[in-house]
Design an enzyme around this catalytic site. Structure first.
Site, mmCIF file in Angstrom:
data_model
loop_
_atom_site.group_PDB
_atom_site.id
_atom_site.type_symbol
_atom_site.label_atom_id
_atom_site.label_comp_id
_atom_site.label_asym_id
_atom_site.label_seq_id
_atom_site.Cartn_x
_atom_site.Cartn_y
_atom_site.Cartn_z
ATOM 1 N N ASP A 141 32.885 -0.034 59.733
ATOM 2 C CA ASP A 141 34.538 -0.207 60.201
ATOM 3 C C ASP A 141 35.035 0.819 60.155
ATOM 4 O OD1 ASP A 141 37.153 -1.696 59.944
ATOM 5 O OD2 ASP A 141 36.030 -3.368 59.288
ATOM 6 N N ASP A 150 41.315 2.171 42.298
ATOM 7 C CA ASP A 150 40.388 1.125 41.985
ATOM 8 C C ASP A 150 39.164 1.244 41.894
ATOM 9 O OD1 ASP A 150 43.209 -0.336 41.428
ATOM 10 O OD2 ASP A 150 42.725 -1.902 43.160
ATOM 11 N N HIS A 172 42.004 -1.005 58.077
ATOM 12 C CA HIS A 172 41.247 -1.954 58.241
ATOM 13 C C HIS A 172 39.889 -1.998 57.439
ATOM 14 C CE1 HIS A 172 38.855 -4.895 60.502
ATOM 15 N NE2 HIS A 172 39.708 -5.489 60.743
ATOM 16 N N ALA A 282 28.884 -11.431 66.897
ATOM 17 C CA ALA A 282 28.667 -12.674 65.888
ATOM 18 C C ALA A 282 28.279 -14.009 66.949
ATOM 19 C CB ALA A 282 30.095 -13.040 65.176
ATOM 20 N N SER A 338 38.190 -11.096 60.137
ATOM 21 C CA SER A 338 37.954 -9.712 59.477
ATOM 22 C C SER A 338 38.091 -9.616 58.064
ATOM 23 C CB SER A 338 38.867 -8.384 60.036
ATOM 24 O OG SER A 338 38.734 -8.200 61.290
#
Length: 389
Positions: A141, A150, A172, A282, A338
């Site tokens: 990406d 985190d 993104h 895809a 996405s």
């Protein structure tokens, strides 16, 4: 020598948006070919595991002449497409701190809570003891925010194919990686990641504007295979043509032979009443194509679907108003296929943990078998909601 496949023409477009080409060629080599010997005559770079080369435009005519000979070294020749992150769709917002879907007044089946986001609840991972521990997930990406609190203490592997660093300046990639392999908000907040103990491999194949190319994506896949990844999440695409890419389909089959699954987002160009076709790559049969669902378990307005020869949807996942990590810290709610694709990538990681000796086809079969059937068109959601039983 295997039967040759002629160069794939540009063909009729399915969408109004034109397919964008880079001027380079992609070639897939015959299994018996001495690749270094062939590449002495052309300019480009080779991806050895995939048996693919990205050929510079200056060598395109030379490659076509070689392909026209009786003993062509190539199985497939295609023009390299420009690819991009899939544009956001639906009701998601880039505003940090917003709450996701709630039950108030709507009687919805799920809601973001102090325990988990609605998507995590919907796919039932809270009922599982599996966390994807040790399973390697590649997220190809725009990169990742490696300073996000985190993920402190986690070793996150990285490689940039578009510059010196894999840092995410777009957001993104960070959001998608958070869905696939993130954990909780802070130390005790809501869970938003599917496989929190997976090993993340971040491949920056899209630049800071969210743009890339087939060749960069294929280089990312080659790297992920080299690192032993079991799942590769791909939330990018390009406008489809009249049929899927023969070269990408052969690559996907090679990836599966390496015990790895390619998970692709279907795209966000639909408007209910007009379903747009599944995006490249895809739409290839050997790539798991993921559509998006809303909190009400309806097809997301934007989610692309199967429209015949252009490809089909294999499975669906939460993809509307999805909370995950934000580049720069904190959290953001976004919508799109996405977001749905990394949900399935994370679920595949949980299955790889449970069945570490399984083949890629077996993991795909388990995703299908465990899916929760929905009273929605298979052209939009495939077998249904990805689900852990």
């Amino acid at each position: 020598m295997a039967k040759k496949i002629v160069e794939v023409p540009r063909g009729a477009k399915i969408k109004q948006s034109p397919v964008r080409y880079t001027g380079r060629l992609l070639v897939r080599f015959d299994a018996k070919v001495d690749i270094p010997a062939v590449m002495k005559e052309v300019h480009g770079f080779v991806l050895e595991r995939l048996r693919v080369a990205v050929v510079e435009a200056s060598s395109a005519d030379r490659v076509r002449k070689m392909a026209a000979g009786r003993n062509s070294p190539f199985l497939v020749i295609e023009q390299e497409r420009a690819i991009h992150k899939l544009p956001a769709g639906g009701s998601g917002s880039s505003g940090a701190g917003r709450q996701g879907p709630s039950r108030s007044g709507g009687g919805l089946p799920f809601a973001d809570s102090r325990v988990a986001t609605w998507g995590i609840q919907a796919v039932n991972v809270l009922q599982s003891g599996f966390t994807g521990k040790g399973v390697r997930i590649a997220v190809l990406d725009t990169g990742f925010d490696f300073t996000h609190p985190d993920f402190a203490g986690r070793t996150i592997h990285r490689k940039s194919f578009v510059g010196r660093q894999a840092i995410d300046k777009d957001g993104h990639g960070t959001h998608c990686a958070g869905v696939a392999g993130g954990g909780r908000k802070g130390k005790a907040g809501a869970r938003y990641g599917v496989a929190p103990e997976s090993r993340l491999y971040i491949g920056k194949i899209l630049d800071d504007a969210g743009e890339g190319s087939d060749g960069l994506a294929l280089a990312g896949i080659e790297w992920a295979l080299e690192k032993g990844c079991r799942v590769i999440s791909m939330s990018f695409g390009a406008e489809p043509e009249a049929g899927y890419s023969a070269l990408w389909e052969q690559v996907a089959q090679t990836v599966m032979a390496h015990r790895c699954l390619l998970i692709g987002a279907t795209g966000n160009e639909s408007k209910r009443g007009r379903m747009a076709p599944v995006n490249h790559p895809a739409n290839c049969p050997s790539i798991v194509a993921v559509g998006a669902l809303t909190v009400a378990m309806k097809v997301a307005e934007f989610s692309c679907g199967g429209t015949g020869a252009a490809g089909q949807v294999d499975i669906a996942a939460p993809g509307d108003a999805i909370l995950s990590a934000r580049a720069g810290g904190g959290y953001v709610i976004e919508s799109g296929t996405s977001m749905a694709a990394p949900f399935v990538a994370g679920m595949a990681a949980l299955l790889w943990e449970q069945y570490p000796e399984a083949s890629a086809w077996e993991i795909w079969a388990r995703l299908v078998q465990q899916a929760q059937r929905l009273t929605l068109p298979a052209s939009a959601v495939g077998v249904g909601l990805v689900y852990l039983r």
